[in-house]
Design an enzyme around this catalytic site. Structure first.
Site, PDB file in Angstrom:
ATOM      1  N   GLU A  63      -8.771 -17.559 -20.241  1.00  0.00           N
ATOM      2  CA  GLU A  63      -7.550 -17.665 -19.441  1.00  0.00           C
ATOM      3  C   GLU A  63      -7.225 -19.112 -19.060  1.00  0.00           C
ATOM      4  O   GLU A  63      -6.349 -19.371 -18.257  1.00  0.00           O
ATOM      5  CB  GLU A  63      -7.625 -16.769 -18.193  1.00  0.00           C
ATOM      6  CG  GLU A  63      -8.883 -16.883 -17.384  1.00  0.00           C
ATOM      7  CD  GLU A  63      -8.951 -15.889 -16.218  1.00  0.00           C
ATOM      8  OE1 GLU A  63      -7.963 -15.217 -15.910  1.00  0.00           O
ATOM      9  OE2 GLU A  63     -10.034 -15.804 -15.597  1.00  0.00           O
ATOM     10  N   HIS A 101       0.821  -1.211   0.000  1.00  0.00           N
ATOM     11  CA  HIS A 101       0.000   0.000   0.000  1.00  0.00           C
ATOM     12  C   HIS A 101       0.850   1.253   0.000  1.00  0.00           C
ATOM     13  O   HIS A 101       0.488   2.272  -0.566  1.00  0.00           O
ATOM     14  CB  HIS A 101      -0.920  -0.016   1.217  1.00  0.00           C
ATOM     15  CG  HIS A 101      -2.154  -0.806   0.972  1.00  0.00           C
ATOM     16  ND1 HIS A 101      -2.738  -1.603   1.911  1.00  0.00           N
ATOM     17  CD2 HIS A 101      -2.912  -0.919  -0.129  1.00  0.00           C
ATOM     18  CE1 HIS A 101      -3.798  -2.170   1.399  1.00  0.00           C
ATOM     19  NE2 HIS A 101      -3.920  -1.782   0.157  1.00  0.00           N
ATOM     20  N   ARG A 125       2.021 -18.642 -11.334  1.00  0.00           N
ATOM     21  CA  ARG A 125       2.303 -17.232 -11.574  1.00  0.00           C
ATOM     22  C   ARG A 125       2.923 -16.527 -10.372  1.00  0.00           C
ATOM     23  O   ARG A 125       3.478 -15.438 -10.501  1.00  0.00           O
ATOM     24  CB  ARG A 125       1.034 -16.490 -12.041  1.00  0.00           C
ATOM     25  CG  ARG A 125      -0.101 -16.535 -11.055  1.00  0.00           C
ATOM     26  CD  ARG A 125      -1.400 -16.044 -11.678  1.00  0.00           C
ATOM     27  NE  ARG A 125      -1.602 -14.615 -11.523  1.00  0.00           N
ATOM     28  CZ  ARG A 125      -2.734 -13.981 -11.818  1.00  0.00           C
ATOM     29  NH1 ARG A 125      -3.767 -14.659 -12.314  1.00  0.00           N
ATOM     30  NH2 ARG A 125      -2.852 -12.700 -11.646  1.00  0.00           N
ATOM     31  N   ARG A 153     -11.612  -5.609 -10.944  1.00  0.00           N
ATOM     32  CA  ARG A 153     -11.433  -6.847 -10.163  1.00  0.00           C
ATOM     33  C   ARG A 153     -12.243  -6.727  -8.871  1.00  0.00           C
ATOM     34  O   ARG A 153     -11.736  -6.261  -7.846  1.00  0.00           O
ATOM     35  CB  ARG A 153      -9.960  -7.053  -9.819  1.00  0.00           C
ATOM     36  CG  ARG A 153      -9.059  -7.384 -10.998  1.00  0.00           C
ATOM     37  CD  ARG A 153      -7.638  -7.632 -10.508  1.00  0.00           C
ATOM     38  NE  ARG A 153      -6.812  -8.317 -11.461  1.00  0.00           N
ATOM     39  CZ  ARG A 153      -5.859  -7.718 -12.184  1.00  0.00           C
ATOM     40  NH1 ARG A 153      -5.629  -6.429 -12.066  1.00  0.00           N
ATOM     41  NH2 ARG A 153      -5.139  -8.432 -13.029  1.00  0.00           N
ATOM     42  N   ASN A 162      -2.333 -13.469 -17.624  1.00  0.00           N
ATOM     43  CA  ASN A 162      -1.657 -13.893 -16.386  1.00  0.00           C
ATOM     44  C   ASN A 162      -1.989 -15.345 -16.081  1.00  0.00           C
ATOM     45  O   ASN A 162      -1.120 -16.146 -15.767  1.00  0.00           O
ATOM     46  CB  ASN A 162      -2.074 -13.019 -15.202  1.00  0.00           C
ATOM     47  CG  ASN A 162      -1.950 -11.533 -15.511  1.00  0.00           C
ATOM     48  OD1 ASN A 162      -1.234 -11.172 -16.425  1.00  0.00           O
ATOM     49  ND2 ASN A 162      -2.654 -10.707 -14.774  1.00  0.00           N
ATOM     50  N   ASP A 163      -3.266 -15.674 -16.192  1.00  0.00           N
ATOM     51  CA  ASP A 163      -3.656 -17.054 -15.944  1.00  0.00           C
ATOM     52  C   ASP A 163      -3.469 -17.932 -17.168  1.00  0.00           C
ATOM     53  O   ASP A 163      -3.147 -19.108 -17.032  1.00  0.00           O
ATOM     54  CB  ASP A 163      -5.118 -17.120 -15.469  1.00  0.00           C
ATOM     55  CG  ASP A 163      -5.211 -16.808 -13.993  1.00  0.00           C
ATOM     56  OD1 ASP A 163      -4.426 -17.390 -13.220  1.00  0.00           O
ATOM     57  OD2 ASP A 163      -6.044 -15.968 -13.612  1.00  0.00           O
ATOM     58  N   CYS A 172      -6.816  -8.139 -21.059  1.00  0.00           N
ATOM     59  CA  CYS A 172      -6.667  -7.383 -19.804  1.00  0.00           C
ATOM     60  C   CYS A 172      -5.565  -7.948 -18.911  1.00  0.00           C
ATOM     61  O   CYS A 172      -5.392  -7.506 -17.783  1.00  0.00           O
ATOM     62  CB  CYS A 172      -7.983  -7.316 -19.049  1.00  0.00           C
ATOM     63  SG  CYS A 172      -8.604  -8.943 -18.559  1.00  0.00           S
ATOM     64  N   ARG A 192     -15.954  -7.422 -13.654  1.00  0.00           N
ATOM     65  CA  ARG A 192     -15.719  -8.862 -13.644  1.00  0.00           C
ATOM     66  C   ARG A 192     -16.322  -9.434 -12.365  1.00  0.00           C
ATOM     67  O   ARG A 192     -16.119  -8.897 -11.283  1.00  0.00           O
ATOM     68  CB  ARG A 192     -14.224  -9.161 -13.690  1.00  0.00           C
ATOM     69  CG  ARG A 192     -13.978 -10.669 -13.708  1.00  0.00           C
ATOM     70  CD  ARG A 192     -12.523 -10.998 -13.868  1.00  0.00           C
ATOM     71  NE  ARG A 192     -11.771 -10.713 -12.664  1.00  0.00           N
ATOM     72  CZ  ARG A 192     -10.462 -10.912 -12.552  1.00  0.00           C
ATOM     73  NH1 ARG A 192      -9.778 -11.364 -13.580  1.00  0.00           N
ATOM     74  NH2 ARG A 192      -9.830 -10.642 -11.439  1.00  0.00           N
TER      75      ARG A 192
END
Ligand code: PEP
Ligand code: MG
Length: 587
Positions: free
Chosen positions: A438, A196, A472, A303, A461-462, A509, A339
């Protein structure tokens, strides 16, 4: 320049880009690292617990004051609220009290023990975002510990000189007190890119390097240092030559940033006149403002699972609706691709939402979880349909691996719409529906899935993880995680061809879409829209403006002849190296 001191370069993680040169200001963390253990007599236990509760209350009051004073940047406030929630959390608060009682030990020792157990749990998580959350626990525990041991706090807001902060770690609360007129940048021993503190540094737009391990032991107050937030390096005692070089880098970078940010509101149009939508990925509603300032043409991936973290219950339909509506209204008429819940896998919240899985990446994740928990899914579907009445919404189903799943998801969407109709609540069913591609089975079944959706969105990514069998989140095999692997390129090409044939749109994406040197290839394959981390939007728009789509299409013919990721990379370098120049990173 300092005399007699040798130039030292230390390498960390580039948390926020930019370059700054200045004097170091060390932020001390007095007294909280060494904690003594002592026994508490049975008669004194309730007093000890009271002392702990008072320290928590004080930490809470201090944090509340910071939240109240915190500026418009809602993003900061949200992070601080997470800390507020952690202060009350059973894991930290309840277990410390239990430990004091059960082991008859002092509160400092109990807190230290609970925190180190919690960190261990967080460290076993593979998702880097969740891993980073252990830093939040440490920071919250530190603030309680300060109160318990009566240590002095550093008052970052009171710094009077123009400096570079050097800290072991900075909490979001501390980071958000940074006065931009005084602090040029900061570096820390701890932290990762998804921390963060890094997120705040990026939104403050000051250079930051984190995870340096031994910055605080190497650097002394008033040492001259350079932060290179692009490379993730820090130079201590720079020589005259280095200083001159970095003054130039700094000017060049500032000029470059000014130009791309200025241009970023303009559309991304190739040299042969093809326009592309360059969209942003967000995790939290607060990120929409940054996305718009970076020139995002919409949200390509929201997300939504992040709204389910840091809590012990599920958000209600109304709660979700309020958040979605806020985002949709701010973005209107630009599209918002919501999503549905992609929970579990590497985003598991086993504490609250299920049992531990031996192989979570292949487990009850995303759409599988939702179809097995229809109430959770229904609440979200209704919230999305209701928000769709207020702007431009698309819905996207994650991790579709069979025809059955997309059919079921659509059926449940219809049911949600019917129930809203019956209840007379405003909603909009006339929205575009998409499937994330994915999983390799979805690539193979793309023609069948296409019949049930309006668009595909490729999650590289997936897709890379599941196709090349590379976890990953596992750094041992990260060198094999290659978007340019010919197996991946062939799959992308196949999915894009199916989309054309079936007359549906094709988006991407995954991280691949936000990497400048992948763009010629993605335009050549025929992507309609790319979505990425918002900060990357100006860069990608710039790359698109320098490319010719026709050329990229014929370039693809050569790409498809390659047998390795390396030769594909070399080919891109050869053909587009002059355009991409500094943006060519190694694969
Ligand atoms: C992806 O898998 O590429 C993707 C965009 O989704 P996530 O990173 O959230 O799994
Ligand atoms: Mg994914």
């Amino acid at each position: 320049m300092e005399t007699n001191a040798k130039e030292i370069i230390i390498k960390g993680i580039n948390a926020s880009p930019g370059i700054c040169i200045g004097k170091a200001y060390l932020v001390d963390r007095e007294g909280v690292d060494i904690v003594e253990k002592y026994r508490i007599q049975a008669k004194d236990l309730s007093g000890e617990i009271k002392r702990f509760k008072a320290a928590v209350k004080k930490a809470k009051d201090e944090l509340r004051k910071i939240v109240e004073k915190s500026p418009e940047e809602l993003q900061h406030a949200h992070i601080l609220e997470t800390h507020m929630a952690l202060l009350k959390d059973k894991m930290l608060y309840g277990r410390t009290i239990e430990t004091v009682k059960q082991e008859s030990v002092n509160a400092e020792w109990a807190l230290k023990k609970v925190v180190s157990n919690l960190i261990e749990v967080f460290q076993t998580m593979t998702d880097p975002y969740l891993k980073e959350r252990s830093a939040d626990v440490v920071q919250v525990a530190d603030s309680i510990m300060h109160n318990l041991v009566g240590a002095k706090k550093v008052n970052i807001a009171a710094i009077e000189k123009r400096v570079i902060l050097v800290a072991h770690d900075l909490s979001p609360a501390e980071t958000s007190q940074i006065n931009l007129e005084r602090v040029m940048g900061f570096i820390t021993d701890r932290g990762g890119k998804a921390s963060h503190t890094g997120i705040i540094a990026r939104s403050l737009e000051i250079p930051a390097v984190v995870g340096l391990k031994n910055a605080t032991s190497t650097i002394r107050n008033d040492n001259l240092i350079i932060i290179d937030g692009n490379a993730g390096t820090v130079i201590i005692h720079p020589t005259e030559d280095t200083l001159v070089k970095y003054e130039e880098h700094k000017l060049d970078y500032e000029k470059y940033k000014a130009v791309i940010t200025r241009e970023s509101q303009a559309p991304a149009e190739s040299t042969d006149g093809v326009r592309f939508a360059v969209m942003g990925n967000i995790e939290l509603p607060e990120e929409v403002f940054a996305l718009l300032s970076y020139g995002g043409d919409g949200i390509g991936l929201y997300r939504t699972e992040f709204q389910y973290f840091n809590r012990t219950d599920f958000p209600s339909e109304n709660e979700l609706f309020d958040k979605y509506k806020d985002v949709v209204e701010v973005m209107d008429p630009k599209p918002v691709t919501i999503r549905t819940l992609d929970i579990n896998g590497d985003k598991a919240l086993t504490n609250h939402f299920g049992s531990k899985e031996v192989n979570p990446a292949l487990g009850l994740r995303a759409i599988r979880y939702c179809l097995k928990n229809p109430q959770v899914f229904n609440d979200q579907l209704r919230a999305i349909l209701r928000a769709a009445a207020f702007g431009n919404v698309r819905i996207l189903f994650p991790m579709i691996s069979t025809y059955y799943e997309i059919r079921e998801a659509n059926r449940m969407l219809d049911e949600a719409a019917e129930s809203l109709e019956k209840e007379g609540l405003p909603y909009n069913r006339d929205i575009e529906i998409g499937a994330m591609i994915e999983v390799p089975s979805a690539v193979i079944m793309a023609d069948v899935i296409a019949e049930n959706v309006d668009f595909f969105s490729i999650g590289t990514n997936d897709l890379i993880q599941y196709s090349l069998a590379i976890d990953r989140g596992n750094e041992q095999v990260s060198h094999l995680f290659q978007a340019l692997d010919p197996a991946i390129i062939r799959m992308l090409k196949h999915v894009a061809d199916v989309a054309r044939e079936k007359d549906i749109k094709i988006f991407m994406c995954g991280e691949m879409a936000g990497t400048p040197h992948h763009i010629p290839l993605l335009l050549g394959i025929g992507m309609d829209e790319l979505s990425m981390n918002p900060q990357t939007i100006p860069d990608i728009k710039r790359v698109i403006r320098s490319l010719n789509v026709e050329d990229a299409r014929s370039f693809m013919k050569d790409v498809l002849k390659q047998n390795t990721a390396k030769s594909t990379f070399e080919l891109i370098k050869e053909a587009y190296g002059s355009i991409l120049s500094e943006q060519m990173y190694s694969e």
